[in-house]
Design an enzyme around this catalytic site. Structure first.
Site, PDB file in Angstrom:
ATOM      1  CB  CYS A  62     100.356  -9.284 -22.130  1.00  0.00           C
ATOM      2  SG  CYS A  62     100.986  -7.830 -22.974  1.00  0.00           S
ATOM      3  CB  CYS A  65      97.880  -7.433 -24.022  1.00  0.00           C
ATOM      4  SG  CYS A  65      99.383  -8.065 -24.776  1.00  0.00           S
TER       5      CYS A  65
END
Length: 137
Positions: A62, A65
């Site tokens: 991600c 993230c």
């Protein structure tokens, strides 16, 4: 390496230390959890506490993230009265499902075993505001 072997054998203290150390930055106070049992023990230990817990639901793949990781590590050093935890949704899908995580990153803020707030997405300023709001209450 010894921590990993101890973790495989079931040495709780060594395994917990290994999980905390795996959170990367030496200055970071973000604990990573790679076992649902260890996570549940940690969560249960905080249920009677009024201390704020910030759970970062993340994934290795991600991009947002990865963007948030340094900010979260910085907040963990800045807010020493707050507990920070990181859970990879691919490693612990049942935990993610339990919290209703549908997008990453998702930050769940808890106090006394109850969810008090949530931030979905790479919203550093919003997360910091909510941490400040709930840590003082």
């Amino acid at each position: 390496m010894g921590g990993i072997i101890s973790a495989l054998r079931g040495d709780d203290a060594a395994a917990a230390a290994s999980e905390r150390a795996s959170s990367a930055d030496c200055d970071s106070r973000v604990s990573s959890f790679h076992s649902a049992n260890r996570w549940q023990l940690h969560l249960n230990s905080l249920k009677e506490s009024n201390q704020l817990l910030v759970i970062d639901f993340t994934a290795a793949w991600c991009g947002p993230c990865k963007f948030m990781k340094p900010a979260l590590q910085h907040m963990s050093v800045q807010f020493t009265d707050v507990e920070f935890a990181m859970i990879d949704v691919d490693e612990l899908p049942d935990v993610s499902k339990e919290f209703g995580v549908q997008a990453m990153p998702t930050f769940v803020l808890m106090k006394s075993g109850k969810v008090v707030d949530t931030v979905v997405g790479a919203k550093k300023d919003e997360l910091e505001r909510k941490i400040q709001k709930h840590r003082a209450v």
